[in-house]
Design a protein around this motif. Structure first.
Motif, mmCIF file in Angstrom:
data_model
loop_
_atom_site.group_PDB
_atom_site.id
_atom_site.type_symbol
_atom_site.label_atom_id
_atom_site.label_comp_id
_atom_site.label_asym_id
_atom_site.label_seq_id
_atom_site.Cartn_x
_atom_site.Cartn_y
_atom_site.Cartn_z
ATOM 1 N N ALA A 53 -6.237 -12.043 8.140
ATOM 2 C CA ALA A 53 -6.023 -13.279 8.879
ATOM 3 C C ALA A 53 -6.798 -13.217 10.198
ATOM 4 C CB ALA A 53 -4.539 -13.494 9.150
ATOM 5 N N ALA A 54 -7.548 -14.285 10.466
ATOM 6 C CA ALA A 54 -8.332 -14.357 11.696
ATOM 7 C C ALA A 54 -8.721 -15.814 11.949
ATOM 8 C CB ALA A 54 -9.587 -13.498 11.572
ATOM 9 N N PRO A 55 -8.677 -16.234 13.183
ATOM 10 C CA PRO A 55 -9.005 -17.625 13.505
ATOM 11 C C PRO A 55 -10.513 -17.847 13.625
ATOM 12 C CG PRO A 55 -8.398 -16.476 15.493
ATOM 13 C CD PRO A 55 -8.237 -15.491 14.358
ATOM 14 N N GLU A 84 -9.461 -31.998 15.504
ATOM 15 C CA GLU A 84 -8.998 -32.485 14.197
ATOM 16 C C GLU A 84 -9.406 -31.519 13.087
ATOM 17 O OE1 GLU A 84 -7.205 -35.152 11.439
ATOM 18 O OE2 GLU A 84 -7.056 -35.024 13.618
ATOM 19 N N LEU A 85 -10.621 -31.008 13.150
ATOM 20 C CA LEU A 85 -11.107 -30.059 12.151
ATOM 21 C C LEU A 85 -10.242 -28.805 12.112
ATOM 22 C CD1 LEU A 85 -13.375 -29.367 10.107
ATOM 23 C CD2 LEU A 85 -14.618 -28.363 12.027
ATOM 24 N N ILE A 86 -9.932 -28.259 13.267
ATOM 25 C CA ILE A 86 -9.101 -27.056 13.337
ATOM 26 C C ILE A 86 -7.690 -27.359 12.830
ATOM 27 C CG2 ILE A 86 -8.085 -25.346 14.898
ATOM 28 C CD1 ILE A 86 -11.190 -25.179 14.267
ATOM 29 N N GLU A 87 -7.166 -28.512 13.201
ATOM 30 C CA GLU A 87 -5.823 -28.872 12.744
ATOM 31 C C GLU A 87 -5.749 -28.999 11.232
ATOM 32 O OE1 GLU A 87 -2.625 -32.508 12.976
ATOM 33 O OE2 GLU A 87 -4.009 -32.262 14.646
ATOM 34 N N VAL A 88 -6.690 -29.715 10.626
ATOM 35 C CA VAL A 88 -6.619 -29.901 9.172
ATOM 36 C C VAL A 88 -6.843 -28.586 8.432
ATOM 37 C CG1 VAL A 88 -7.198 -32.351 9.243
ATOM 38 C CG2 VAL A 88 -9.015 -30.685 8.888
ATOM 39 N N HIS A 90 -5.708 -25.719 9.474
ATOM 40 C CA HIS A 90 -4.454 -24.960 9.607
ATOM 41 C C HIS A 90 -3.298 -25.550 8.820
ATOM 42 C CE1 HIS A 90 -5.198 -21.736 12.462
ATOM 43 N NE2 HIS A 90 -6.074 -22.532 13.034
ATOM 44 N N VAL A 91 -3.202 -26.863 8.771
ATOM 45 C CA VAL A 91 -2.008 -27.472 8.185
ATOM 46 C C VAL A 91 -2.174 -27.870 6.720
ATOM 47 C CG1 VAL A 91 -1.166 -28.296 10.414
ATOM 48 C CG2 VAL A 91 -2.543 -29.806 8.987
ATOM 49 N N PHE A 97 -9.907 -27.150 2.682
ATOM 50 C CA PHE A 97 -9.699 -25.938 3.470
ATOM 51 C C PHE A 97 -8.567 -25.058 2.943
ATOM 52 C CE2 PHE A 97 -11.212 -29.302 6.404
ATOM 53 C CZ PHE A 97 -12.459 -28.772 6.648
ATOM 54 N N LEU A 98 -8.257 -25.178 1.662
ATOM 55 C CA LEU A 98 -7.146 -24.414 1.104
ATOM 56 C C LEU A 98 -7.548 -23.112 0.429
ATOM 57 C CD1 LEU A 98 -4.855 -27.107 -0.554
ATOM 58 C CD2 LEU A 98 -4.383 -25.730 1.458
#
Length: 111
Positions: A53-55, A84-88, A90-91, A97-98
């Motif tokens: 795991a890494a951001p 928005e890109l970072i949020e989508v 992550h969530v 992005f899955l």
């Protein structure tokens, strides 16, 4: 962390990637099509090794944000799009992005 370096280099070298359309192409090409390991990096669904795991994408977005602050007229992309890109990512808002690769997305029927 290849997509970080290659996409930053492309943003610096080619003004096309600083346009809205160019930015979309860059994210699709470097991050999605070439197989950034979103599932491992964000531990989506509880999967993956915690050491993996890494951001990575968030770090890249911060580098890009710093470039945008230094050269505000050089980018069509704004900080709102980066957030928005970072949020989508992550969530799990979109299937893009899955998974860890385009192949995994296709096998799961997510495009």
């Amino acid at each position: 962390r290849t997509p970080q370096i290659s996409s930053l280099a492309q943003l610096m070298l080619d003004p096309y990637y600083r346009t809205l359309r160019g930015f979309e192409v860059l994210v699709e090409k470097e991050w999605c099509s070439l197989g950034h390991k979103f599932s491992l990096r964000y531990a989506h669904g509880g999967s993956g090794d915690k050491q993996e795991a890494a951001p990575v994408m968030a770090q890249w977005a911060d580098c890009l944000f710093q470039m945008m602050r230094q050269f505000p007229t050089a980018f069509e992309v704004g900080q709102e799009l980066l957030l928005e890109l970072i949020e989508v990512a992550h969530v799990c808002k979109f299937g893009t992005f899955l998974f860890n690769s385009e192949c995994e997305r296709r096998r799961a029927g997510v495009h």
